[in-house]
Design a protein around this motif. Structure first.
Motif, PDB file in Angstrom:
ATOM      1  N   GLY A  31       0.767  -1.168   0.098  1.00  0.00           N
ATOM      2  CA  GLY A  31       0.134   0.038   0.048  1.00  0.00           C
ATOM      3  C   GLY A  31       0.739   1.191  -0.109  1.00  0.00           C
ATOM      4  N   GLY A  32       2.092   1.227  -0.060  1.00  0.00           N
ATOM      5  CA  GLY A  32       2.950   2.208  -0.018  1.00  0.00           C
ATOM      6  C   GLY A  32       2.992   2.908  -1.291  1.00  0.00           C
ATOM      7  N   LEU A  33       3.394   4.358  -1.234  1.00  0.00           N
ATOM      8  CA  LEU A  33       3.456   5.070  -2.444  1.00  0.00           C
ATOM      9  C   LEU A  33       4.710   5.339  -3.208  1.00  0.00           C
ATOM     10  CD1 LEU A  33       1.657   7.196  -4.147  1.00  0.00           C
ATOM     11  CD2 LEU A  33       2.285   8.826  -2.391  1.00  0.00           C
ATOM     12  N   VAL A  34       4.673   5.391  -4.518  1.00  0.00           N
ATOM     13  CA  VAL A  34       6.024   5.699  -5.421  1.00  0.00           C
ATOM     14  C   VAL A  34       5.531   6.898  -6.191  1.00  0.00           C
ATOM     15  CG1 VAL A  34       7.433   3.670  -5.112  1.00  0.00           C
ATOM     16  CG2 VAL A  34       5.792   3.827  -6.823  1.00  0.00           C
ATOM     17  N   LEU A  35       6.252   7.865  -6.458  1.00  0.00           N
ATOM     18  CA  LEU A  35       6.179   8.949  -7.202  1.00  0.00           C
ATOM     19  C   LEU A  35       6.976   8.798  -8.470  1.00  0.00           C
ATOM     20  CD1 LEU A  35       5.694  11.904  -4.693  1.00  0.00           C
ATOM     21  CD2 LEU A  35       3.840  10.825  -5.606  1.00  0.00           C
ATOM     22  N   VAL A  36       6.341   9.332  -9.615  1.00  0.00           N
ATOM     23  CA  VAL A  36       7.099   9.310 -11.059  1.00  0.00           C
ATOM     24  C   VAL A  36       7.234  10.701 -11.291  1.00  0.00           C
ATOM     25  CG1 VAL A  36       7.264   8.892 -13.352  1.00  0.00           C
ATOM     26  CG2 VAL A  36       6.323   6.842 -11.700  1.00  0.00           C
ATOM     27  N   ALA A  37       8.435  11.270 -11.375  1.00  0.00           N
ATOM     28  CA  ALA A  37       8.643  12.698 -12.014  1.00  0.00           C
ATOM     29  C   ALA A  37       8.204  12.573 -13.500  1.00  0.00           C
ATOM     30  CB  ALA A  37       9.964  13.361 -11.556  1.00  0.00           C
ATOM     31  N   CYS A  38       7.234  13.478 -13.859  1.00  0.00           N
ATOM     32  CA  CYS A  38       7.065  13.410 -15.246  1.00  0.00           C
ATOM     33  C   CYS A  38       6.792  14.550 -15.733  1.00  0.00           C
ATOM     34  CB  CYS A  38       5.399  12.655 -15.262  1.00  0.00           C
ATOM     35  SG  CYS A  38       4.928  12.387 -17.029  1.00  0.00           S
ATOM     36  N   ALA A  49       4.177   4.693 -17.528  1.00  0.00           N
ATOM     37  CA  ALA A  49       3.149   3.496 -17.769  1.00  0.00           C
ATOM     38  C   ALA A  49       3.645   2.248 -17.286  1.00  0.00           C
ATOM     39  CB  ALA A  49       3.234   3.479 -19.391  1.00  0.00           C
ATOM     40  N   ALA A  50       4.943   2.021 -17.357  1.00  0.00           N
ATOM     41  CA  ALA A  50       5.661   1.039 -16.786  1.00  0.00           C
ATOM     42  C   ALA A  50       5.172   0.501 -15.540  1.00  0.00           C
ATOM     43  CB  ALA A  50       7.006   0.834 -17.071  1.00  0.00           C
ATOM     44  N   THR A  51       5.295   1.813 -14.570  1.00  0.00           N
ATOM     45  CA  THR A  51       5.294   1.466 -13.058  1.00  0.00           C
ATOM     46  C   THR A  51       3.552   1.279 -12.704  1.00  0.00           C
ATOM     47  OG1 THR A  51       7.119   3.224 -12.897  1.00  0.00           O
ATOM     48  CG2 THR A  51       5.720   2.713 -11.021  1.00  0.00           C
ATOM     49  N   ALA A  52       2.871   1.928 -13.387  1.00  0.00           N
ATOM     50  CA  ALA A  52       1.582   1.715 -13.338  1.00  0.00           C
ATOM     51  C   ALA A  52       1.082   0.047 -13.570  1.00  0.00           C
ATOM     52  CB  ALA A  52       0.620   2.641 -14.188  1.00  0.00           C
ATOM     53  N   ARG A  53       1.791  -0.567 -14.488  1.00  0.00           N
ATOM     54  CA  ARG A  53       1.616  -2.050 -14.567  1.00  0.00           C
ATOM     55  C   ARG A  53       2.068  -2.764 -13.668  1.00  0.00           C
ATOM     56  NH1 ARG A  53       0.519   0.858 -19.035  1.00  0.00           N
ATOM     57  NH2 ARG A  53      -0.625   0.063 -20.837  1.00  0.00           N
ATOM     58  N   GLU A  54       3.312  -2.377 -12.939  1.00  0.00           N
ATOM     59  CA  GLU A  54       3.989  -3.249 -12.244  1.00  0.00           C
ATOM     60  C   GLU A  54       3.520  -3.030 -10.761  1.00  0.00           C
ATOM     61  OE1 GLU A  54       6.197  -6.008 -12.684  1.00  0.00           O
ATOM     62  OE2 GLU A  54       5.652  -5.336 -14.977  1.00  0.00           O
ATOM     63  N   ALA A  55       2.876  -1.949 -10.445  1.00  0.00           N
ATOM     64  CA  ALA A  55       2.696  -1.782  -8.919  1.00  0.00           C
ATOM     65  C   ALA A  55       1.862  -2.702  -8.245  1.00  0.00           C
ATOM     66  CB  ALA A  55       2.056  -0.256  -8.863  1.00  0.00           C
ATOM     67  N   PRO A  56       0.620  -3.254  -9.214  1.00  0.00           N
ATOM     68  CA  PRO A  56       0.091  -4.101  -8.586  1.00  0.00           C
ATOM     69  C   PRO A  56       0.545  -5.744  -8.360  1.00  0.00           C
ATOM     70  CG  PRO A  56      -1.111  -3.208 -10.467  1.00  0.00           C
ATOM     71  CD  PRO A  56       0.288  -2.766 -10.472  1.00  0.00           C
ATOM     72  N   LEU A  98      -3.032   7.189 -17.116  1.00  0.00           N
ATOM     73  CA  LEU A  98      -2.455   5.646 -16.892  1.00  0.00           C
ATOM     74  C   LEU A  98      -2.921   5.285 -15.585  1.00  0.00           C
ATOM     75  CD1 LEU A  98       1.004   6.920 -18.511  1.00  0.00           C
ATOM     76  CD2 LEU A  98      -0.513   5.189 -19.270  1.00  0.00           C
ATOM     77  N   GLY A  99      -3.671   5.737 -14.688  1.00  0.00           N
ATOM     78  CA  GLY A  99      -4.060   5.285 -13.519  1.00  0.00           C
ATOM     79  C   GLY A  99      -3.308   5.650 -12.356  1.00  0.00           C
ATOM     80  N   LEU A 100      -2.445   6.766 -12.397  1.00  0.00           N
ATOM     81  CA  LEU A 100      -1.624   7.117 -11.343  1.00  0.00           C
ATOM     82  C   LEU A 100      -2.501   8.153 -10.323  1.00  0.00           C
ATOM     83  CD1 LEU A 100       0.506   6.262 -13.471  1.00  0.00           C
ATOM     84  CD2 LEU A 100       2.172   7.943 -12.455  1.00  0.00           C
ATOM     85  N   ASP A 101      -2.162   8.026  -9.063  1.00  0.00           N
ATOM     86  CA  ASP A 101      -2.913   8.853  -8.440  1.00  0.00           C
ATOM     87  C   ASP A 101      -2.129   8.748  -6.878  1.00  0.00           C
ATOM     88  OD1 ASP A 101      -5.289  10.576  -7.176  1.00  0.00           O
ATOM     89  OD2 ASP A 101      -6.053   8.371  -6.325  1.00  0.00           O
ATOM     90  N   PRO A 102      -1.984   9.906  -6.149  1.00  0.00           N
ATOM     91  CA  PRO A 102      -2.167  11.215  -6.830  1.00  0.00           C
ATOM     92  C   PRO A 102      -1.306  11.891  -7.553  1.00  0.00           C
ATOM     93  CG  PRO A 102      -0.760  11.321  -4.772  1.00  0.00           C
ATOM     94  CD  PRO A 102      -1.168   9.841  -4.927  1.00  0.00           C
ATOM     95  N   VAL A 103      -1.671  12.887  -8.396  1.00  0.00           N
ATOM     96  CA  VAL A 103      -1.114  13.281  -9.542  1.00  0.00           C
ATOM     97  C   VAL A 103      -1.003  14.809  -9.184  1.00  0.00           C
ATOM     98  CG1 VAL A 103      -0.732  13.965 -12.094  1.00  0.00           C
ATOM     99  CG2 VAL A 103      -1.760  11.634 -11.412  1.00  0.00           C
ATOM    100  N   LEU A 104       0.378  15.331  -8.770  1.00  0.00           N
ATOM    101  CA  LEU A 104       0.489  16.665  -8.314  1.00  0.00           C
ATOM    102  C   LEU A 104       1.074  17.662  -9.297  1.00  0.00           C
ATOM    103  CD1 LEU A 104       1.944  15.842  -4.826  1.00  0.00           C
ATOM    104  CD2 LEU A 104      -0.177  16.078  -5.308  1.00  0.00           C
ATOM    105  N   CYS A 195       5.589   4.337 -25.305  1.00  0.00           N
ATOM    106  CA  CYS A 195       4.622   5.098 -25.376  1.00  0.00           C
ATOM    107  C   CYS A 195       3.774   4.645 -26.673  1.00  0.00           C
ATOM    108  CB  CYS A 195       5.169   6.611 -25.686  1.00  0.00           C
ATOM    109  SG  CYS A 195       5.831   7.171 -24.299  1.00  0.00           S
ATOM    110  N   ALA A 196       4.241   4.305 -27.909  1.00  0.00           N
ATOM    111  CA  ALA A 196       3.501   3.854 -28.871  1.00  0.00           C
ATOM    112  C   ALA A 196       2.998   2.384 -28.631  1.00  0.00           C
ATOM    113  CB  ALA A 196       4.493   3.497 -29.983  1.00  0.00           C
ATOM    114  N   ALA A 197       3.498   1.774 -27.686  1.00  0.00           N
ATOM    115  CA  ALA A 197       2.889   0.459 -27.422  1.00  0.00           C
ATOM    116  C   ALA A 197       1.598   0.594 -26.545  1.00  0.00           C
ATOM    117  CB  ALA A 197       3.892  -0.592 -26.720  1.00  0.00           C
ATOM    118  N   VAL A 198       1.858   1.580 -25.680  1.00  0.00           N
ATOM    119  CA  VAL A 198       0.636   1.801 -24.664  1.00  0.00           C
ATOM    120  C   VAL A 198      -0.283   2.830 -25.327  1.00  0.00           C
ATOM    121  CG1 VAL A 198       2.030   1.052 -22.872  1.00  0.00           C
ATOM    122  CG2 VAL A 198       1.688   3.473 -23.263  1.00  0.00           C
TER     123      VAL A 198
END
Length: 371
Positions: A31-38, A49-56, A98-104, A195-198
């Motif tokens: 349940g911990g949180l990681v942030l992606v600098a985007c 995109a890759a992190t959103a798929r691997e997080a679960p 992509l399913g990220l939350d929160p987005v700041l 990016c093209a693949a997703v």
């Protein structure tokens, strides 16, 4: 069976390894949180995109009982280009899709003066201060950065061009504090393929492109990316980027060892800790190996408020001369109007503005220009 895109598979494997390391170390809990600098570019959106798929599925590769983690994003608007707020808003929307939350989204003010290391240094410092604050605010276990193998190679070439030492040539570390760079083994072309693949559109920063007519000014990194690296590959063949990155990895081990020795030297040489000035014993510094002494002197300059990006070899040379080539010369002028002077067998480093009078703003960790 559906074909798995090789670039997406490589990106997910890289993120999986990073998240697994965080989980094994105990830094990342269920349940911990990681942030992606985007930024909205291909590298950071591919990472999101890759992190959103691997997080679960983090725990599946770490423990017998799997667990999921949360993934959020931080978008920093530097305000240095017209329409930057719209770019930031679009990047944030892509992350939410992509399913990220929160987005700041964080807007920052960039110091472009020479004391901050110019526009690039000022933007970097403002960005990391915003990322530091976002991580603290959300309690994130880590902040993931999208730098690639190409970025690493460019950093090494820029360090060579400036005549920098081993620390700069070592490029960007894979891990430092809360920051992680899972994509340092991937090429930029792979992130574009992800990016093209997703099916996500990415933004291309116009400052990363050489002028179409070959004229006009472009940032040094852009010239390295668009002209120097292709010329090296033409002359030396493929594999140049990978070789430069291997050089960075090898030099980083050397630089880490020297920095540890320099920290010990600075502690041993400090005669009067605390207060607004730093007082160092000349005798202790003078007998140290030059590579260690110079690192200690640079750290001392940073300790009295000199900006890391603006503190150059020229400043360190001048401080070193006060230690080993003393001829009665006057004070050394350092970035931010700090001063270094020798008197009575001691080296005094004084900030112009006393520490107690400085504004209480978050101070980023000292970094090389590339980070």
């Amino acid at each position: 069976m559906a074909r798995v895109d090789p670039a997406l598979a490589a990106a997910r494997a890289a993120v999986r390894a990073e998240l697994g390391d965080l989980a094994w170390s105990g830094e990342l809990s269920p349940g911990g949180l990681v942030l992606v600098a985007c930024s909205g570019g291909a590298d950071s959106l591919a990472l999101a995109a890759a992190t959103a798929r691997e997080a679960p599925r983090v725990g599946r590769s770490v423990r017998s009982v799997g667990f999921a983690v949360r993934v959020g994003a931080v978008v920093v608007d530097h305000g240095m280009q017209a329409g930057s707020d719209a770019v930031a808003a679009t990047a944030a929307a892509r992350c939410r899709e992509l399913g990220l939350d929160p987005v700041l989204v964080r807007s920052v003010r960039v110091d472009v003066g020479p004391g901050a290391g110019g526009p690039e240094g000022g933007a970097r410092d403002a960005r990391y201060a915003a990322l530091d604050a976002a991580a603290e605010e959300t309690g994130a276990a880590a902040v993931l950065l999208g730098h690639t193998l190409d970025d690493q190679a460019e950093s090494v070439l820029l360090g060579l061009a400036r005549g920098s030492g081993a620390r700069s040539l070592a490029g960007m570390p894979r891990r430092r504090g809360p920051y992680r760079r899972p994509f340092l083994g991937l090429r930029r072309a792979q992130t574009e393929a992800v990016c093209a693949a997703v099916g996500v559109d990415y933004w291309t920063d116009p400052t990363n492109l050489l002028p179409a007519d070959g004229g006009g000014a472009a940032p040094a990194r852009t010239r390295v990316r668009g002209a120097v690296v292709p010329a090296l590959e033409d002359a030396l063949g493929p594999g140049v980027v990978e070789a430069l990155a291997r050089t960075a990895d090898q030099l980083r081990d050397d630089a880490d060892a020297l920095d540890a020795l320099a920290d010990d030297l600075l502690a041993a040489a400090t005669a009067a800790p605390g207060g607004d000035e730093l007082v160092l014993e000349i005798e202790t510094l003078a007998v140290a190996p030059p590579a260690v002494r110079r690192r200690a002197l640079r750290s001392a300059a940073l300790a009295v408020g000199c900006a890391a990006g603006a503190t150059t070899a020229r400043h360190v040379d001048a401080l070193d001369a006060l230690v080993v080539s003393w001829r009665g010369q006057g004070p050394v002028h350092l970035p931010g109007d700090a001063r270094g002077a020798r008197a009575c067998g001691r080296l005094y480093l004084r900030p112009t503005v006393p520490r107690a009078a400085r504004p209480a703003t978050p101070q980023p960790q000292p970094r090389s220009l590339e980070e």
